[in-house]
Design an enzyme around this catalytic site. Structure first.
Site, PDB file in Angstrom:
ATOM      1  N   HIS A  63       0.842  -1.196   0.000  1.00 27.61           N
ATOM      2  CA  HIS A  63       0.000   0.000   0.000  1.00 27.61           C
ATOM      3  C   HIS A  63       0.879   1.248   0.000  1.00 27.61           C
ATOM      4  O   HIS A  63       1.239   1.786   1.050  1.00 27.61           O
ATOM      5  CB  HIS A  63      -0.913  -0.016   1.238  1.00 27.61           C
ATOM      6  CG  HIS A  63      -1.927   1.082   1.245  1.00 27.61           C
ATOM      7  ND1 HIS A  63      -3.067   1.030   2.008  1.00 27.61           N
ATOM      8  CD2 HIS A  63      -2.009   2.265   0.585  1.00 27.61           C
ATOM      9  CE1 HIS A  63      -3.790   2.122   1.834  1.00 27.61           C
ATOM     10  NE2 HIS A  63      -3.161   2.897   0.965  1.00 27.61           N
ATOM     11  N   HIS A  65       1.777   5.107  -2.192  1.00 33.79           N
ATOM     12  CA  HIS A  65       1.402   6.081  -3.215  1.00 33.79           C
ATOM     13  C   HIS A  65       2.684   6.630  -3.835  1.00 33.79           C
ATOM     14  O   HIS A  65       3.421   7.354  -3.170  1.00 33.79           O
ATOM     15  CB  HIS A  65       0.567   7.214  -2.595  1.00 33.79           C
ATOM     16  CG  HIS A  65      -0.744   6.740  -2.055  1.00 33.79           C
ATOM     17  ND1 HIS A  65      -1.880   6.691  -2.822  1.00 33.79           N
ATOM     18  CD2 HIS A  65      -1.087   6.263  -0.835  1.00 33.79           C
ATOM     19  CE1 HIS A  65      -2.887   6.208  -2.087  1.00 33.79           C
ATOM     20  NE2 HIS A  65      -2.433   5.939  -0.877  1.00 33.79           N
ATOM     21  N   LEU A  66       2.949   6.248  -5.093  1.00 34.00           N
ATOM     22  CA  LEU A  66       4.177   6.693  -5.755  1.00 34.00           C
ATOM     23  C   LEU A  66       3.981   7.997  -6.515  1.00 34.00           C
ATOM     24  O   LEU A  66       4.954   8.581  -6.986  1.00 34.00           O
ATOM     25  CB  LEU A  66       4.696   5.597  -6.705  1.00 34.00           C
ATOM     26  CG  LEU A  66       5.243   4.346  -6.004  1.00 34.00           C
ATOM     27  CD1 LEU A  66       5.721   3.331  -7.038  1.00 34.00           C
ATOM     28  CD2 LEU A  66       6.383   4.692  -5.054  1.00 34.00           C
ATOM     29  N   ARG A  67       2.750   8.419  -6.632  1.00 31.46           N
ATOM     30  CA  ARG A  67       2.418   9.748  -7.192  1.00 31.46           C
ATOM     31  C   ARG A  67       2.743   9.935  -8.666  1.00 31.46           C
ATOM     32  O   ARG A  67       2.555  11.035  -9.209  1.00 31.46           O
ATOM     33  CB  ARG A  67       3.111  10.862  -6.406  1.00 31.46           C
ATOM     34  CG  ARG A  67       2.849  10.865  -4.912  1.00 31.46           C
ATOM     35  CD  ARG A  67       1.408  11.078  -4.610  1.00 31.46           C
ATOM     36  NE  ARG A  67       1.159  11.353  -3.189  1.00 31.46           N
ATOM     37  CZ  ARG A  67       0.024  11.113  -2.573  1.00 31.46           C
ATOM     38  NH1 ARG A  67      -0.984  10.557  -3.217  1.00 31.46           N
ATOM     39  NH2 ARG A  67      -0.135  11.426  -1.293  1.00 31.46           N
ATOM     40  N   ASN A  97      -4.607   6.248  -7.386  1.00 31.71           N
ATOM     41  CA  ASN A  97      -5.071   7.638  -7.417  1.00 31.71           C
ATOM     42  C   ASN A  97      -4.016   8.595  -7.957  1.00 31.71           C
ATOM     43  O   ASN A  97      -3.647   9.586  -7.333  1.00 31.71           O
ATOM     44  CB  ASN A  97      -5.559   8.087  -6.031  1.00 31.71           C
ATOM     45  CG  ASN A  97      -4.480   7.996  -4.959  1.00 31.71           C
ATOM     46  OD1 ASN A  97      -3.672   7.089  -4.968  1.00 31.71           O
ATOM     47  ND2 ASN A  97      -4.478   8.955  -4.044  1.00 31.71           N
ATOM     48  N   HIS A 182     -10.791   1.266   0.840  1.00 37.28           N
ATOM     49  CA  HIS A 182     -10.632   2.353   1.804  1.00 37.28           C
ATOM     50  C   HIS A 182     -12.005   2.505   2.433  1.00 37.28           C
ATOM     51  O   HIS A 182     -12.967   2.822   1.740  1.00 37.28           O
ATOM     52  CB  HIS A 182     -10.203   3.634   1.073  1.00 37.28           C
ATOM     53  CG  HIS A 182     -10.232   4.864   1.921  1.00 37.28           C
ATOM     54  ND1 HIS A 182      -9.107   5.592   2.203  1.00 37.28           N
ATOM     55  CD2 HIS A 182     -11.256   5.505   2.549  1.00 37.28           C
ATOM     56  CE1 HIS A 182      -9.441   6.634   2.958  1.00 37.28           C
ATOM     57  NE2 HIS A 182     -10.739   6.609   3.182  1.00 37.28           N
ATOM     58  N   ASN A 281      -5.741  10.080   6.510  1.00 39.38           N
ATOM     59  CA  ASN A 281      -7.057   9.459   6.472  1.00 39.38           C
ATOM     60  C   ASN A 281      -6.896   7.973   6.202  1.00 39.38           C
ATOM     61  O   ASN A 281      -6.330   7.602   5.183  1.00 39.38           O
ATOM     62  CB  ASN A 281      -7.884  10.098   5.352  1.00 39.38           C
ATOM     63  CG  ASN A 281      -9.338   9.655   5.355  1.00 39.38           C
ATOM     64  OD1 ASN A 281      -9.788   8.950   6.245  1.00 39.38           O
ATOM     65  ND2 ASN A 281     -10.075  10.086   4.343  1.00 39.38           N
ATOM     66  N   ASP A 308       1.015   2.883   3.639  1.00 40.54           N
ATOM     67  CA  ASP A 308       0.197   3.963   3.066  1.00 40.54           C
ATOM     68  C   ASP A 308       1.057   5.203   2.868  1.00 40.54           C
ATOM     69  O   ASP A 308       0.644   6.338   3.149  1.00 40.54           O
ATOM     70  CB  ASP A 308      -1.017   4.275   3.946  1.00 40.54           C
ATOM     71  CG  ASP A 308      -2.045   5.153   3.221  1.00 40.54           C
ATOM     72  OD1 ASP A 308      -3.019   5.582   3.867  1.00 40.54           O
ATOM     73  OD2 ASP A 308      -1.858   5.416   2.013  1.00 40.54           O
ATOM     74  N   HIS A 312       3.550  14.471   0.357  1.00 44.39           N
ATOM     75  CA  HIS A 312       2.975  15.757  -0.068  1.00 44.39           C
ATOM     76  C   HIS A 312       4.056  16.808   0.044  1.00 44.39           C
ATOM     77  O   HIS A 312       4.894  16.757   0.945  1.00 44.39           O
ATOM     78  CB  HIS A 312       1.796  16.168   0.821  1.00 44.39           C
ATOM     79  CG  HIS A 312       0.580  15.320   0.640  1.00 44.39           C
ATOM     80  ND1 HIS A 312      -0.169  15.308  -0.523  1.00 44.39           N
ATOM     81  CD2 HIS A 312      -0.007  14.435   1.469  1.00 44.39           C
ATOM     82  CE1 HIS A 312      -1.171  14.468  -0.393  1.00 44.39           C
ATOM     83  NE2 HIS A 312      -1.100  13.915   0.807  1.00 44.39           N
TER      84      HIS A 312
END
Lengths: 428, 312
Positions: A63, A65-67, A97, A182, A281, A308, A312
């Site tokens: 899980h 997020h590699l963006r 996402n 989620h 979240n 997760d 940012h």
């Protein structure tokens, strides 16, 4: 190409192996583990002395997020997999996402190609359940799977309607794909920025009640039971969810679950002072929830540990609390936190902790034969860990492009020394 | 003290000092020529991201009575409307040589955010649902002077507690001075775990007002209220409206406060608002006390020269 790691303590939970030994690699796969003398055929192998270190299968985080594509200013495949390697991970699964979302085979292929070019870990893309993650039309999941997607998820855009969830599950079941959810009822969490409770009340921040997660979990479990789809609950944060998952497993439902270190190591008090690096979240919850997550890991209710990882940019987080995006880093702090807050205090044995970060998550998403193990023929993905290293987490020294971690300044024990991916030693 | 951000983080001693200073400044604003040179040469900038004529004007009056410059920035007219970050906005004001920023923002924690990035004092003029410390102080001064003290009093705060920064500041300020605080309101407008604060919580007006010395009536803040938390204003008014009739549950000499602006006929009846029939309505006194209290705050933070009552 032959490589042999000598002198280390080798731990492979999949084989219940824990002993001083050497690990031999040939042609990108594990050739064997030797407790005695090294066989003659490896006399010409490149040797790396890992005396004093612990050698495990490369850690796997399902899980992340590699963006990339779309948000490369926060992180990209190159920096994200470097962060993974710094944390002992050799394999990550990236969430859909992105922009565009991973909702077509083309995006899957793009990610795999980029990983080939610049990656320091293996990347498995996770496909979106609906087009553009808008919660309506199904994606071409067969095409996504064919291109290399390992699972389907609605992460960051949780499906709100039971009929859509049912359709997605039936389709996933047909294609033998797990559906990673989620769990959030967004009407109950509307405008919420942290856990609903006394801290939010004192701080004047709109709250996200625990029940918003539990309600979605209950609905998703029932639909999984109806459809037979493998449901995997993402980032479990509440006692309610742990209890529901325990009951579901006892009833034989096809459900698994994961937890992130921040959901047992921190409470909503970390938000005091309006610390946006503690905003994610699902949010940080209460001590009771943290205890329930730890208990869930210890008794096997929660199958695996993930991060997760959600980078940012600094300027995005350096704003008023309500306005800041949700998410914190995780790849480089996960293993040290697992070791310091679960293994050392005796909540989990070292072997169980490693299991929950290697062959168990690999098995949940069927990442391949032998993946997450040091069995002969398995991909030569290895983590070399220094369990004695005591250090302080420093957000200015991370491999990630971003710095949003609430663990900055925390003293921990345990660090990845280096990783090997497919027989290649990763240098950072 | 460097900033005034919350009453929760202000000590009882600091509160006491501000109340005494506020009382001293009352004399100044009651003079025919209300001007003292205390803050001459200092500049206060108000930065209001939310509408407010009352609080902003009160700060402006307080600053000008003490000869400070008062410059008002309303968000719609500044570069903020084009999307400048809060960080850049406050740094700009500091660079313009403001000596103090008085900030109101719709998001809790914004003044604290500013204070962490500035060398000049920040006064919280109301942040989201978090705190409104100067309102808390002026409420306390009003009660203290009317009731000749604070310790041991029973004060009921009635209304939309969930969204109320006035309520929270009152809770922290009053309890520090030994007041027994009650929060009274419908359950849909009472925040989670309210009972874990040092208060008693009531969802019934009669029980909540039983024998109280002071009632602080909160405006039903429709702009912050999500739709659907109440069936109608009519039902709210019937269950929780402060009227001559409902005040009979309280002590016979009960003092009525309201932070304003009032919705006559909703949370407060016209009679109570006007102090008719011998009802002790402190609303106008609160407003005057607000100027005095804000003078005390600005004086304390901007380090005025001379004593508070220096002749012009």
């Amino acid at each position: 190409m032959k490589l042999i790691l000598t002198g280390g303590r080798v731990v492979d939970p999949s084989q219940s192996f824990d002993s001083l030994a050497s690990v031999a690699i040939a042609n990108g796969v594990i050739a064997g583990i030797f407790t005695g003398d090294i066989p003659a055929e490896f006399a010409d192998a490149e040797k790396i002395d890992v005396t004093g270190k612990t050698v495990t299968p490369g850690l796997i985080d399902i899980h992340v997020h590699l963006r990339e594509p779309g948000f490369e200013y926060k992180e990209d495949i190159e920096s994200g997999t470097r962060a993974a390697a710094a944390g002992g991970f050799t394999r990550v699964c990236c969430m859909p996402n992105t922009n565009p979302a991973i909702d077509t085979a083309a995006v899957v292929r793009q990610i795999l190609e980029r990983t080939q070019q610049v990656g320091s870990a293996v990347v498995h893309p996770i496909g979106a359940a609906t087009r553009a993650m808008a919660g309506d039309q199904l994606t071409e999941m067969a095409d996504l799977k064919g291109a290399g997607a390992c699972a389907i998820s609605d992460d960051a855009f949780p499906l709100q309607h039971a009929d859509t969830v049912r359709r997605v599950m039936e389709y996933c079941k047909m294609l033998d794909l797990a559906f990673l959810t989620h769990n959030e009822d967004k009407r109950l969490t509307e405008k919420g920025a942290m856990n609903e409770g006394i801290q939010a009340t004192i701080m004047g921040i709109p709250g996200m009640p625990a029940v918003a997660e539990d309600i979605a979990v209950a609905r998703n479990i029932m639909l999984a039971q109806l459809t037979g789809c493998h449901l995997h609950l993402l980032h479990i944060s509440t006692k309610g969810t742990v209890d529901l998952l325990r009951q579901a497993k006892a009833a034989g439902a096809p459900v698994t679950g994961e937890a992130c270190a921040h959901h047992w190591a921190l409470t909503d008090e970390a938000c005091i002072g309006y610390n946006t690096d503690a905003k994610m979240n699902p949010p940080l919850r209460t001590p009771e929830d943290c205890e329930a997550v730890k208990l869930g890991l210890a008794d096997g209710t929660i199958d695996c540990i993930v991060t997760d990882h959600a980078p940012h940019a600094g300027y995005e987080k350096e704003v008023e609390f309500d306005a800041a995006p949700f998410g914190i880093l995780g790849l480089e702090t996960s293993f040290p936190l697992v070791y310091s807050t679960l293994v050392k205090p005796g909540v989990l044995s070292f072997s169980d902790a490693i299991a929950k970060m290697t062959y168990i998550p690999a098995g949940i998403l069927k990442l391949g034969d032998g993946v997450g193990t040091l069995q002969v023929g398995a991909p030569a993905d290895i983590a070399v860990l220094d369990l004695d290293a005591e250090w302080t987490i420093d957000r200015d020294k991370v491999q990630s492009k971003s710095k949003n971690t609430p663990f900055h300044g925390m003293k921990v024990q345990g660090k990845a020394a280096f990783t090997v991916v497919g027989g290649r030693v990763i240098t950072l | 003290m460097k900033h005034l951000l919350t009453l929760r983080d202000t000590s009882a001693e600091e509160i006491q000092n501000l109340l005494e200073l506020g009382a001293a400044f009352q004399e100044v604003i009651n003079r025919p020529v209300k001007k003292v040179p205390t803050l001459r040469g200092k500049a206060m900038i108000t930065l209001f991201y939310e509408n407010s004529t009352r609080t902003r004007t009160s700060f402006e009056m307080a600053a000008k009575v003490m000869s400070a410059e008062a410059i008002n920035i309303a968000v719609a007219q500044s570069s903020v409307a084009k999307g400048e970050s809060l960080k850049d906005t406050v740094l700009t004001l500091q660079a313009l040589k403001a000596d103090c920023i008085v900030m109101r923002h719709s998001i809790s924690g914004a003044p604290m955010f500013a204070s962490q990035r500035l060398g000049i004092p920040v006064v919280n003029a109301g942040d989201g649902r978090h705190e409104h410390p100067t309102q808390g102080l002026l409420d306390m001064l009003t009660i203290k002077q009317a009731k000749k003290g604070l310790a041991g009093l029973n004060v009921a705060i009635v209304g939309d507690i969930t969204h109320s920064r006035v309520a929270r500041s009152n809770v922290w300020g009053l309890t520090k001075m030994g007041v027994n605080v009650r929060l009274v309101g419908p359950r849909t407008l009472m925040p989670a775990d309210a009972h874990l604060m040092p208060v008693k919580v009531y969802d019934n007006l009669q029980a909540g007002l039983d024998g109280v010395d002071v009632v602080n009536v909160l405006r039903l803040q429709t702009e912050r209220m999500d739709k659907g938390l109440l069936p109608t204003l009519r039902e709210y008014s019937r269950l929780f409206g402060i009227s001559q009739k409902s005040l009979k549950f309280a002590d016979k000499d009960v003092l009525v406060l309201h932070p304003g602006p009032m919705n006559r006929g909703v949370e407060i009846s016209a009679d109570v608002a006007d102090g008719a029939f011998g009802i002790n309505s402190a609303v106008e006194t609160q407003i005057s006390n607000g100027v005095a209290v804000r003078m005390a705050v600005l004086y304390t933070l901007m380090g005025g020269s001379g004593s508070p009552s220096t002749e012009a």
